[in-house]
Design a protein around this motif. Structure first.
Motif, PDB file in Angstrom:
ATOM      1  N   LYS A 110       0.839  -1.199   0.000  1.00 40.24           N
ATOM      2  CA  LYS A 110       0.000   0.000   0.000  1.00 40.24           C
ATOM      3  C   LYS A 110       0.881   1.259   0.000  1.00 40.24           C
ATOM      4  O   LYS A 110       1.979   1.243  -0.514  1.00 40.24           O
ATOM      5  CB  LYS A 110      -0.998  -0.029   1.158  1.00 40.24           C
ATOM      6  N   GLN A 111       0.372   2.339   0.530  1.00 39.26           N
ATOM      7  CA  GLN A 111       1.117   3.608   0.540  1.00 39.26           C
ATOM      8  C   GLN A 111       1.681   3.924  -0.843  1.00 39.26           C
ATOM      9  O   GLN A 111       2.861   4.213  -1.017  1.00 39.26           O
ATOM     10  CB  GLN A 111       2.242   3.568   1.581  1.00 39.26           C
ATOM     11  N   ALA A 112       0.807   3.856  -1.849  1.00 41.31           N
ATOM     12  CA  ALA A 112       1.229   4.111  -3.225  1.00 41.31           C
ATOM     13  C   ALA A 112       0.110   4.778  -4.011  1.00 41.31           C
ATOM     14  O   ALA A 112      -1.072   4.548  -3.748  1.00 41.31           O
ATOM     15  CB  ALA A 112       1.641   2.807  -3.903  1.00 41.31           C
ATOM     16  N   VAL A 113       0.513   5.622  -4.960  1.00 36.68           N
ATOM     17  CA  VAL A 113      -0.419   6.254  -5.895  1.00 36.68           C
ATOM     18  C   VAL A 113      -0.160   5.628  -7.256  1.00 36.68           C
ATOM     19  O   VAL A 113       0.943   5.744  -7.798  1.00 36.68           O
ATOM     20  CB  VAL A 113      -0.211   7.781  -5.971  1.00 36.68           C
ATOM     21  N   PHE A 114      -1.170   4.952  -7.797  1.00 37.08           N
ATOM     22  CA  PHE A 114      -1.048   4.275  -9.085  1.00 37.08           C
ATOM     23  C   PHE A 114      -1.734   5.083 -10.173  1.00 37.08           C
ATOM     24  O   PHE A 114      -2.929   5.350 -10.096  1.00 37.08           O
ATOM     25  CB  PHE A 114      -1.672   2.880  -9.018  1.00 37.08           C
ATOM     26  N   GLU A 115      -0.974   5.442 -11.181  1.00 41.76           N
ATOM     27  CA  GLU A 115      -1.511   6.170 -12.335  1.00 41.76           C
ATOM     28  C   GLU A 115      -1.668   5.217 -13.508  1.00 41.76           C
ATOM     29  O   GLU A 115      -0.767   4.438 -13.806  1.00 41.76           O
ATOM     30  CB  GLU A 115      -0.551   7.292 -12.733  1.00 41.76           C
ATOM     31  N   GLY A 116      -2.830   5.257 -14.161  1.00 40.30           N
ATOM     32  CA  GLY A 116      -3.013   4.381 -15.315  1.00 40.30           C
ATOM     33  C   GLY A 116      -4.350   4.576 -16.002  1.00 40.30           C
ATOM     34  O   GLY A 116      -4.906   5.683 -16.009  1.00 40.30           O
ATOM     35  N   ARG A 117      -4.868   3.474 -16.545  1.00 40.41           N
ATOM     36  CA  ARG A 117      -6.139   3.525 -17.253  1.00 40.41           C
ATOM     37  C   ARG A 117      -7.151   2.518 -16.718  1.00 40.41           C
ATOM     38  O   ARG A 117      -8.350   2.666 -16.948  1.00 40.41           O
ATOM     39  CB  ARG A 117      -5.913   3.294 -18.749  1.00 40.41           C
ATOM     40  N   ASP A 118      -6.671   1.500 -16.014  1.00 39.58           N
ATOM     41  CA  ASP A 118      -7.592   0.512 -15.448  1.00 39.58           C
ATOM     42  C   ASP A 118      -7.231   0.169 -14.005  1.00 39.58           C
ATOM     43  O   ASP A 118      -7.516  -0.906 -13.516  1.00 39.58           O
ATOM     44  CB  ASP A 118      -7.606  -0.759 -16.293  1.00 39.58           C
ATOM     45  N   MET A 119      -6.587   1.098 -13.321  1.00 37.69           N
ATOM     46  CA  MET A 119      -6.148   0.851 -11.954  1.00 37.69           C
ATOM     47  C   MET A 119      -7.337   0.624 -11.009  1.00 37.69           C
ATOM     48  O   MET A 119      -7.333  -0.281 -10.190  1.00 37.69           O
ATOM     49  CB  MET A 119      -5.295   2.020 -11.441  1.00 37.69           C
ATOM     50  N   GLY A 120      -8.349   1.476 -11.133  1.00 35.67           N
ATOM     51  CA  GLY A 120      -9.494   1.371 -10.231  1.00 35.67           C
ATOM     52  C   GLY A 120     -10.532   0.357 -10.652  1.00 35.67           C
ATOM     53  O   GLY A 120     -11.369  -0.066  -9.845  1.00 35.67           O
ATOM     54  N   THR A 121     -10.489  -0.052 -11.932  1.00 34.42           N
ATOM     55  CA  THR A 121     -11.490  -0.995 -12.429  1.00 34.42           C
ATOM     56  C   THR A 121     -11.002  -2.434 -12.438  1.00 34.42           C
ATOM     57  O   THR A 121     -11.784  -3.356 -12.169  1.00 34.42           O
ATOM     58  CB  THR A 121     -11.909  -0.614 -13.867  1.00 34.42           C
ATOM     59  N   VAL A 122      -9.724  -2.663 -12.757  1.00 40.77           N
ATOM     60  CA  VAL A 122      -9.213  -4.020 -12.918  1.00 40.77           C
ATOM     61  C   VAL A 122      -8.118  -4.382 -11.918  1.00 40.77           C
ATOM     62  O   VAL A 122      -8.197  -5.392 -11.225  1.00 40.77           O
ATOM     63  CB  VAL A 122      -8.668  -4.229 -14.353  1.00 40.77           C
ATOM     64  N   VAL A 123      -7.097  -3.559 -11.837  1.00 40.17           N
ATOM     65  CA  VAL A 123      -5.922  -3.914 -11.036  1.00 40.17           C
ATOM     66  C   VAL A 123      -6.201  -3.812  -9.544  1.00 40.17           C
ATOM     67  O   VAL A 123      -5.875  -4.720  -8.772  1.00 40.17           O
ATOM     68  CB  VAL A 123      -4.716  -3.033 -11.413  1.00 40.17           C
ATOM     69  N   PHE A 124      -6.821  -2.701  -9.121  1.00 40.10           N
ATOM     70  CA  PHE A 124      -7.122  -2.509  -7.697  1.00 40.10           C
ATOM     71  C   PHE A 124      -8.597  -2.135  -7.513  1.00 40.10           C
ATOM     72  O   PHE A 124      -8.924  -1.012  -7.129  1.00 40.10           O
ATOM     73  CB  PHE A 124      -6.231  -1.411  -7.102  1.00 40.10           C
ATOM     74  N   PRO A 125      -9.496  -3.082  -7.789  1.00 46.60           N
ATOM     75  CA  PRO A 125     -10.925  -2.787  -7.649  1.00 46.60           C
ATOM     76  C   PRO A 125     -11.333  -2.462  -6.215  1.00 46.60           C
ATOM     77  O   PRO A 125     -12.379  -1.849  -6.000  1.00 46.60           O
ATOM     78  CB  PRO A 125     -11.605  -4.063  -8.150  1.00 46.60           C
ATOM     79  N   ASN A 126     -10.503  -2.862  -5.247  1.00 47.71           N
ATOM     80  CA  ASN A 126     -10.813  -2.603  -3.835  1.00 47.71           C
ATOM     81  C   ASN A 126      -9.969  -1.467  -3.255  1.00 47.71           C
ATOM     82  O   ASN A 126      -9.880  -1.324  -2.027  1.00 47.71           O
ATOM     83  CB  ASN A 126     -10.600  -3.874  -3.004  1.00 47.71           C
ATOM     84  N   ALA A 127      -9.361  -0.669  -4.103  1.00 46.44           N
ATOM     85  CA  ALA A 127      -8.562   0.469  -3.624  1.00 46.44           C
ATOM     86  C   ALA A 127      -9.421   1.383  -2.766  1.00 46.44           C
ATOM     87  O   ALA A 127     -10.601   1.606  -3.062  1.00 46.44           O
ATOM     88  CB  ALA A 127      -7.991   1.238  -4.807  1.00 46.44           C
ATOM     89  N   GLU A 128      -8.813   1.912  -1.716  1.00 46.86           N
ATOM     90  CA  GLU A 128      -9.565   2.757  -0.788  1.00 46.86           C
ATOM     91  C   GLU A 128     -10.013   4.073  -1.407  1.00 46.86           C
ATOM     92  O   GLU A 128     -11.067   4.607  -1.060  1.00 46.86           O
ATOM     93  CB  GLU A 128      -8.720   3.032   0.462  1.00 46.86           C
TER      94      GLU A 128
END
Length: 224
Positions: free
Chosen positions: A123-141
């Motif tokens: 954790k303790q990271a900011v992920f920049e992308g195109r599917d970070m919140g939909t596919v890679v980290f669907p449970n991101a806070e």
């Protein structure tokens, strides 16, 4: 003590994701992960191998032989491909379009999915992308979807690219239009906002205003 979280920032090219993500990560004391750079790294390897982007067997072989690492150097985060710093080599228009095409291939996405998830384990990271919140980290806070008008995005990207390469505003606008179509219409992990993402339009706001708005929301989440 504030709880550690994963923050995702998705959106189209030219919306300001990179600058916002870097500043947000710095303000939080988090790691900044540019997932688009990973796809660009794969694209560079494809270009060097001189294989077709739709040759999945060849792409799988390329991916298996890749070692992609983010290393902090000279106060910036650099991408290393098999030990070589390729940060500057992956920012050409050719690599940009090749990365967009490669990102639609299941074998490439699957390979990078595992890498990205490992980056997020602490954790303790900011992920920049195109599917970070939909596919890679669907449970991101915390999830954001950052956008801007096509005209604003083209001008921002033009200013960025014109520092290192000869390109016209029209060419940049056309490339962005193609990327938008490719990224949003692909069958696997298309570009779209997660259902629970906070939508932020940066067209008429400064980078500082956008970061301030995001920080306010993040602090609410962290402190609850």
């Amino acid at each position: 003590m504030m709880k550690p979280i994963v923050v995702t920032i998705d959106g189209p090219a030219g919306a300001g994701k990179t600058t916002v993500s870097r500043k947000l990560a710095a303000a939080l004391g988090y790691r900044y992960i540019d997932t688009g750079a990973l796809y660009r790294g794969v694209a560079l390897a494809i270009q060097r191998s001189d294989v077709a982007v739709d040759d999945d067997l060849a792409l799988e072989k390329i991916c298996q032989g890749l070692r992609l690492e983010f290393i902090n150097k000279d106060n910036s985060t650099r991408l290393f491909l098999n030990g070589e710093d390729v940060t500057d080599l992956i920012r050409t228009p050719e690599i940009t379009m090749l990365a967009s095409a490669a990102s639609a291939r299941p074998v490439v996405r699957q390979h990078l999915l595992g890498i990205q998830k490992r980056f997020g384990e602490e954790k303790q990271a900011v992920f920049e992308g195109r599917d970070m919140g939909t596919v890679v980290f669907p449970n991101a806070e915390v999830k954001f979807f950052l956008s801007a008008s096509p005209e604003i995005r083209a001008m921002r990207r033009f200013r960025e690219l014109s520092e290192t390469t000869s390109v016209t505003l029209e060419e940049v606008a056309n490339d962005l239009e193609k990327r938008d179509k490719n990224d949003s219409s692909r069958a696997i992990a298309p570009l779209k906002a997660a259902a629970d993402a906070i939508l932020v339009d940066s067209s008429s706001f400064t980078i500082e205003d956008v970061v301030k708005k995001m920080l306010a929301h993040i602090h609410q989440v962290i402190q609850n």
